[in-house]
Design a protein around this motif. Structure first.
Motif, PDB file in Angstrom:
ATOM      1  N   ALA A 256       0.817  -1.216   0.000  1.00 46.83           N
ATOM      2  CA  ALA A 256       0.000   0.000   0.000  1.00 46.83           C
ATOM      3  C   ALA A 256       0.847   1.259   0.000  1.00 46.83           C
ATOM      4  O   ALA A 256       0.325   2.366  -0.163  1.00 46.83           O
ATOM      5  N   VAL A 260      -0.357   3.990   3.732  1.00 47.09           N
ATOM      6  CA  VAL A 260      -0.415   3.520   5.126  1.00 47.09           C
ATOM      7  C   VAL A 260      -0.280   4.677   6.116  1.00 47.09           C
ATOM      8  O   VAL A 260      -0.652   4.528   7.289  1.00 47.09           O
ATOM      9  N   ASN A 268      -4.706  -1.411   8.658  1.00 52.44           N
ATOM     10  CA  ASN A 268      -3.582  -1.739   7.790  1.00 52.44           C
ATOM     11  C   ASN A 268      -3.022  -3.148   7.986  1.00 52.44           C
ATOM     12  O   ASN A 268      -2.424  -3.720   7.069  1.00 52.44           O
ATOM     13  N   SER A 283      -5.385  -9.563   3.367  1.00 53.27           N
ATOM     14  CA  SER A 283      -5.027  -8.360   2.614  1.00 53.27           C
ATOM     15  C   SER A 283      -3.520  -8.408   2.365  1.00 53.27           C
ATOM     16  O   SER A 283      -2.848  -9.348   2.784  1.00 53.27           O
ATOM     17  N   ASN A 285      -1.318  -5.301   2.431  1.00 56.56           N
ATOM     18  CA  ASN A 285      -0.821  -3.932   2.542  1.00 56.56           C
ATOM     19  C   ASN A 285       0.698  -3.877   2.688  1.00 56.56           C
ATOM     20  O   ASN A 285       1.327  -2.877   2.323  1.00 56.56           O
TER      21      ASN A 285
END
Length: 376
Positions: A256, A260, A268, A283, A285
């Motif tokens: 990300a 972030v 996050n 996820s 990130n």
């Protein structure tokens, strides 16, 4: 370890030459022996980077023809240093006659002049030129073939040009078919309508004597967990060192990235889960990396490319001989946007990083590479 124009710990790459010199080239030391190399596939990959083939590209015509002069025998790597040469066929050194005394804003003309005491080659940026991404791409094309046989693939796309952004992708579960289709596109974007808007933005900037920057986003798929080292030996550190060697790269982030900064940890953090008996995260990130080590998720890299500094608009500079401020209008052949041609260069750089990591963990002739990722 990185020393000047060489990079790598277990796979060592050295790039040499100047933009308007007789030829440029690359040496790869540490390639595993007995690896088949498809020369036509290298040519095809280089064609994605080559200049003079699209409206966003410089008019310089280089076919990026190359000769592999060592390290390849009967179509296979020998394990000894592989050296490849690419002649410069369309140089115009006369376009740069003034640049020994008038450094271009945004280029390495001034810093190179200072660093090398005026002995640097200023023609087209010399050794600092984007032309040097051609041997980088050649080296990466060889590594990509070796990686593919181990189930590792790399695909990059244009995520942004100027204000126009491509369609977002799922960082945790990107569609492999979409990613692998990008290389066959004239403009490697997911959403064709966004691609057309990007081209319109480039055309508008060019008409005004200006240029645009953007972002390349790359995905490395198939890397097993456990590659890399902590602190200075982390994957991020090693990848960034090579990616920043690509001219015009001004930022590198993972997953990300800078998004972030505005998040809470609860938003996050990548929660762990089990998928078919393997540990994954819901996820991504962190971009497939924690503590500098691969987690087994896709490694996601975002690379910021600055606007091409060679623009037709008058710019202020300093006459190094006269010692006074003056104005410079840059002529010659230049890309109004370097982002599309940077895409294969980013893929090539990450291929070198991935192969270097795998060689460091599994060796050249040591632990069978077929066991990569076992136990997960």
């Amino acid at each position: 370890m990185c020393v000047a124009s060489s990079w790598g710990e277990h796979l060592r790459v050295t790039i040499f030459g100047e933009s308007h010199g007789p030829q440029i080239g690359v040496v790869l030391d540490g390639l595993p022996p007995g690896e088949a190399v498809d020369v036509e596939e290298i040519r095809s990959f280089l064609g994605r980077r080559a200049p003079g083939r699209a409206p966003w590209s410089t008019a310089r015509r280089e076919d990026d023809a190359f000769t592999i002069v060592s390290g390849l025998y009967r179509g296979q790597t020998t394990g000894t240093p592989l050296c490849a040469l690419l002649p410069n066929k369309d140089p115009r050194p006369e376009d740069y006659a003034e640049l020994r005394r008038l450094p271009r804003p945004g280029h390495a003309d001034y810093t190179g002049w200072v660093r090398y005491g005026g002995a640097n080659d200023p023609r087209g940026g010399g050794h600092f030129s984007g032309r040097l991404t051609a041997p980088l791409c050649l080296a990466g094309a060889i590594c990509l073939q070796i990686l593919r046989r181990r189930g590792v693939s790399i695909a990059a796309r244009i995520a942004q040009i100027g204000p126009v952004q491509d369609e977002p992708l799922d960082l945790a579960q990107p569609d492999p078919e979409i990613l692998l289709s990008l290389a066959g596109k004239g403009l490697p974007v997911v959403d064709g309508s966004k691609g057309r808007a990007m081209l319109e933005a480039v055309a508008a900037a060019r008409a005004e004597g200006d240029s645009l920057g953007g972002m390349v986003q790359a995905f490395v798929l198939g890397l097993p967990p456990g590659l890399g080292d902590p602190i200075f030996g982390g994957v991020e550190s090693r990848a960034a060192a090579l990616l920043y060697g690509i001219p015009a790269v001004k930022g590198v982030s993972f997953g990300a990235g800078f998004q972030v900064c505005g998040r809470r940890g609860s938003e996050n953090n990548d929660a762990f889960c089990l998928e078919e008996g393997k540990i994954r995260t819901r996820s991504n990130n962190d971009g497939g990396l924690n503590g500098g080590i691969t987690s087994g998720m896709p490694v996601v890299v975002n690379v910021a490319i600055k606007p091409t500094p060679s623009i037709a608009r008058p710019q202020q500079t300093v006459d190094l001989k006269a010692g006074r401020e003056t104005e410079l209008a840059i002529t010659g052949r230049h890309d109004p946007c370097i982002v599309p041609r940077a895409v294969p260069a980013v893929e090539a750089a990450l291929a070198l990083v991935a192969l270097d990591l795998l060689l460091g963990t599994y060796g050249v002739l040591g632990k069978p590479w077929g066991s990569v990722g076992e136990g997960q």
